[in-house]
Design an enzyme around this catalytic site. Structure first.
Site, PDB file in Angstrom:
ATOM      1  N   HIS A 226      44.464  64.651 109.438  1.00  0.00           N
ATOM      2  CA  HIS A 226      43.590  65.421 108.540  1.00  0.00           C
ATOM      3  C   HIS A 226      43.120  64.511 107.390  1.00  0.00           C
ATOM      4  O   HIS A 226      42.199  63.709 107.578  1.00  0.00           O
ATOM      5  CB  HIS A 226      44.377  66.653 108.057  1.00  0.00           C
ATOM      6  CG  HIS A 226      43.588  67.680 107.304  1.00  0.00           C
ATOM      7  ND1 HIS A 226      42.236  67.599 107.080  1.00  0.00           N
ATOM      8  CD2 HIS A 226      43.977  68.846 106.711  1.00  0.00           C
ATOM      9  CE1 HIS A 226      41.828  68.660 106.403  1.00  0.00           C
ATOM     10  NE2 HIS A 226      42.876  69.434 106.158  1.00  0.00           N
ATOM     11  N   HIS A 265      34.180  63.115 115.074  1.00  0.00           N
ATOM     12  CA  HIS A 265      34.524  64.332 114.338  1.00  0.00           C
ATOM     13  C   HIS A 265      34.709  65.485 115.316  1.00  0.00           C
ATOM     14  O   HIS A 265      34.010  65.556 116.328  1.00  0.00           O
ATOM     15  CB  HIS A 265      33.414  64.682 113.335  1.00  0.00           C
ATOM     16  CG  HIS A 265      33.875  65.648 112.289  1.00  0.00           C
ATOM     17  ND1 HIS A 265      33.832  67.009 112.479  1.00  0.00           N
ATOM     18  CD2 HIS A 265      34.404  65.447 111.058  1.00  0.00           C
ATOM     19  CE1 HIS A 265      34.319  67.601 111.404  1.00  0.00           C
ATOM     20  NE2 HIS A 265      34.678  66.681 110.519  1.00  0.00           N
ATOM     21  N   ASP A 316      35.207  60.106 105.973  1.00  0.00           N
ATOM     22  CA  ASP A 316      36.205  59.127 105.544  1.00  0.00           C
ATOM     23  C   ASP A 316      35.742  57.682 105.679  1.00  0.00           C
ATOM     24  O   ASP A 316      36.339  56.786 105.094  1.00  0.00           O
ATOM     25  CB  ASP A 316      37.493  59.305 106.372  1.00  0.00           C
ATOM     26  CG  ASP A 316      38.142  60.641 106.080  1.00  0.00           C
ATOM     27  OD1 ASP A 316      38.263  60.981 104.897  1.00  0.00           O
ATOM     28  OD2 ASP A 316      38.506  61.349 107.039  1.00  0.00           O
TER      29      ASP A 316
HETATM   30  N1  COA Z   1      37.270  55.762 118.208  1.00  0.00           N
HETATM   31  C1  COA Z   1      37.237  55.518 119.529  1.00  0.00           C
HETATM   32  N2  COA Z   1      37.179  56.486 120.442  1.00  0.00           N
HETATM   33  C2  COA Z   1      37.156  57.743 119.993  1.00  0.00           C
HETATM   34  C3  COA Z   1      37.195  58.056 118.636  1.00  0.00           C
HETATM   35  C4  COA Z   1      37.248  57.001 117.734  1.00  0.00           C
HETATM   36  N3  COA Z   1      37.299  57.213 116.429  1.00  0.00           N
HETATM   37  N4  COA Z   1      37.172  59.383 118.475  1.00  0.00           N
HETATM   38  C5  COA Z   1      37.123  59.903 119.703  1.00  0.00           C
HETATM   39  N5  COA Z   1      37.123  58.900 120.626  1.00  0.00           N
HETATM   40  C6  COA Z   1      37.084  59.059 122.055  1.00  0.00           C
HETATM   41  C7  COA Z   1      38.451  59.469 122.587  1.00  0.00           C
HETATM   42  O1  COA Z   1      39.258  58.366 122.851  1.00  0.00           O
HETATM   43  C8  COA Z   1      38.073  60.263 123.793  1.00  0.00           C
HETATM   44  O2  COA Z   1      37.726  59.363 124.819  1.00  0.00           O
HETATM   45  P1  COA Z   1      38.090  59.683 126.364  1.00  0.00           P
HETATM   46  O3  COA Z   1      37.307  60.922 126.677  1.00  0.00           O
HETATM   47  O4  COA Z   1      37.637  58.467 127.077  1.00  0.00           O
HETATM   48  O5  COA Z   1      39.576  59.918 126.389  1.00  0.00           O
HETATM   49  C9  COA Z   1      36.802  60.971 123.387  1.00  0.00           C
HETATM   50  O6  COA Z   1      36.220  60.131 122.380  1.00  0.00           O
HETATM   51  C10 COA Z   1      37.047  62.346 122.809  1.00  0.00           C
HETATM   52  O7  COA Z   1      38.057  62.237 121.798  1.00  0.00           O
HETATM   53  P2  COA Z   1      38.801  63.457 121.123  1.00  0.00           P
HETATM   54  O8  COA Z   1      39.884  62.932 120.232  1.00  0.00           O
HETATM   55  O9  COA Z   1      39.166  64.461 122.141  1.00  0.00           O
HETATM   56  O10 COA Z   1      37.616  64.033 120.254  1.00  0.00           O
HETATM   57  P3  COA Z   1      37.707  65.071 119.126  1.00  0.00           P
HETATM   58  O11 COA Z   1      36.307  65.456 118.894  1.00  0.00           O
HETATM   59  O12 COA Z   1      38.699  66.140 119.356  1.00  0.00           O
HETATM   60  O13 COA Z   1      38.296  64.161 117.916  1.00  0.00           O
HETATM   61  C11 COA Z   1      38.681  63.173 115.845  1.00  0.00           C
HETATM   62  C12 COA Z   1      37.827  64.143 116.659  1.00  0.00           C
HETATM   63  C13 COA Z   1      38.146  63.148 114.415  1.00  0.00           C
HETATM   64  C14 COA Z   1      40.160  63.614 115.826  1.00  0.00           C
HETATM   65  C15 COA Z   1      38.589  61.769 116.468  1.00  0.00           C
HETATM   66  O14 COA Z   1      37.234  61.389 116.555  1.00  0.00           O
HETATM   67  C16 COA Z   1      39.393  60.728 115.705  1.00  0.00           C
HETATM   68  O15 COA Z   1      40.610  60.627 115.901  1.00  0.00           O
HETATM   69  N6  COA Z   1      38.713  59.925 114.820  1.00  0.00           N
HETATM   70  C17 COA Z   1      39.386  58.905 114.056  1.00  0.00           C
HETATM   71  C18 COA Z   1      40.226  59.517 112.907  1.00  0.00           C
HETATM   72  C19 COA Z   1      39.354  60.062 111.800  1.00  0.00           C
HETATM   73  O16 COA Z   1      38.435  59.431 111.329  1.00  0.00           O
HETATM   74  N7  COA Z   1      39.707  61.284 111.348  1.00  0.00           N
HETATM   75  C20 COA Z   1      39.002  61.945 110.245  1.00  0.00           C
HETATM   76  C21 COA Z   1      38.195  63.089 110.721  1.00  0.00           C
HETATM   77  S1  COA Z   1      37.193  63.746 109.440  1.00  0.00           S
END
Ligand code: COA
Length: 379
Positions: A226, A265, A316
């Protein structure tokens, strides 16, 4: 027919489940639109102040001049925290995590507020004002205490943003920097039913006190999934070090299926509108301080991630380098998120108290049934 396992997987993390009605904020992830009480975030970031935005979040309308002045004065009158809380903080281990310190000290503020348990709107708004005024004082005080410096007393002529930078760094911020920080507080103020806001609503829904609900919000925000991502973005930039190392670093990280911090996101599938402003601030601060390395690196990573993965930066990504260039220590980025988000949390707490229903969902039971107790010597 859906099996029990499939149906619980479909609601994992409550994705897509509407768990409350609210008029505070809305996120349109397809179009990259964020609104607070009907106003577009770009309109507010361009024209409003953090104090005015707080009035909007709590009251559902923009204030008259007099109302805004009164609210500012109320915040300023409440900047001080009880000495007993500062004394308590001095006993904490100096290497304690600032979010843990904030969680405990915010909770302790409740001891010294005789009306802190009231949930009627008038008193709860007063409590929200006190907490919103005092949270920055606690964050800044911890920075001074842990680094062996004297605590800087709040300046009651300053806005929340100006006062925070002053107490944290020991000197007044220049006007352009204070304005960028003020806008950063506006941008982080609310984001619909995110994990910490949902937590505060669940706690408020039991008619527990505002202090308790905000303490729970801070605990939820602290998690790396988060609020913790902004710190990790800066750690990543420092780990890479310079622009020329990005390509090989990124290729390796993606090959290892590492998540690139500050990218992607759960709701936005296009540019996060908050990133648009923070990108500008990261560049402006880099130019001002003669250190564009972090901005240039961030831009290169952003471009590569869009090309390679079709992914955009979130709130972020650029706040990391912007805060870093404001001389804010990395592990204080998440507490600063709380200094802003407390306005949204308290807005949601007031909304919950105003039309309360205990939040008590059901769990789908997927365990065994009809088992018979076996004495321990027979197992
Ligand atoms: N870098 C590289 N790959 C990413 C990624 C990132 N920051 N975010 C998502 N992906 C990829 C995943 O590995 C996954 O790939 P796959 O389908 O080959 O396994 C795909 O994109 C979907 O990822 P998922 O985590 O299910 O997407 P989500 O929409 O639920 O996740 C977040 C959203 C924010 C949790 C995720 O993008 C993330 O962890 N980002 C980095 C942390 C961050 O900045 N958090 C702050 C959020 S405001």
């Amino acid at each position: 027919m859906t099996t029990a396992k499939e149906s619980s997987a479909a609601t994992a993390g409550l994705r897509g489940v509407v768990a409350a009605q609210s008029s505070i904020g809305d996120v349109n992830g397809e179009q990259g639109i964020l609104i607070y009480q009907g106003y577009d975030i770009h309109d507010l970031a361009g024209n409003s102040t953090f104090e005015e935005t707080i009035f909007l979040l709590w009251n559902g309308r923009l204030p008259q001049r007099r109302e805004l002045e009164d609210l500012k004065k109320e915040f300023q009158a409440n900047y001080d925290v009880p000495d007993e809380v500062l004394e308590m903080m001095r006993t904490f281990p100096k290497d304690a995590n600032p979010m843990d310190v904030l969680r405990t000290s915010i909770s302790a503020l409740g001891f010294y507020d005789k009306e802190g348990h009231a949930t009627d709107r008038e008193t709860a708004v007063r409590t929200a004002s006190k907490l919103t005024a005092q949270i920055g004082t606690l964050v800044a005080a911890w920075e001074r205490i842990r680094s062996g410096k004297d605590i800087v007393a709040p300046d009651k002529n300053l806005s929340i943003a100006e006062n925070f930078l002053y107490m944290m760094r020991g000197e007044r911020a220049e006007a352009d920097e204070a304005r960028m920080f003020d806008v950063a507080l506006i941008l982080h103020a609310d984001h619909e039913l995110n994990a910490s806001t949902f937590t505060t609503r669940v706690i408020a829904g039991t008619l527990a006190d505002v202090y308790g609900a905000v303490t729970g919000g801070i605990a939820a925000l602290a998690g790396p999934l988060h609020g913790g991502a902004n710190t990790n973005v800066m750690k990543m930039l420092k780990e890479i070090g310079s622009e020329d190392k990005i390509d090989s670093w990124l290729d390796k990280a993606l090959e290892e299926k590492r998540k690139i911090m500050g990218i992607g996101h759960a709701v936005y599938k296009t540019e996060d509108p908050r990133a648009t402003w923070l990108r500008k601030f990261s560049r402006a601060l880099g130019e001002k301080k003669g250190d564009l390395n972090w901005f240039n690196m961030s831009q290169k990573i952003e471009k590569s991630m869009l090309e390679k993965k079709g992914m955009y930066p979130n709130v972020d990504f650029y706040s990391a380098s912007a805060y870093y260039l404001m001389d804010i220590p990395l592990d204080q980025f998440t507490p600063i998120f709380a200094v802003s988000r407390i306005s949204g949390w308290t807005g949601h707490i007031l909304e919950q108290y105003g039309n309360n229903k205990l939040i008590r969902p059901r769990a789908e039971y997927i365990g065994e049934r009809d088992l018979k107790y076996t004495p321990i010597e027979e197992r």
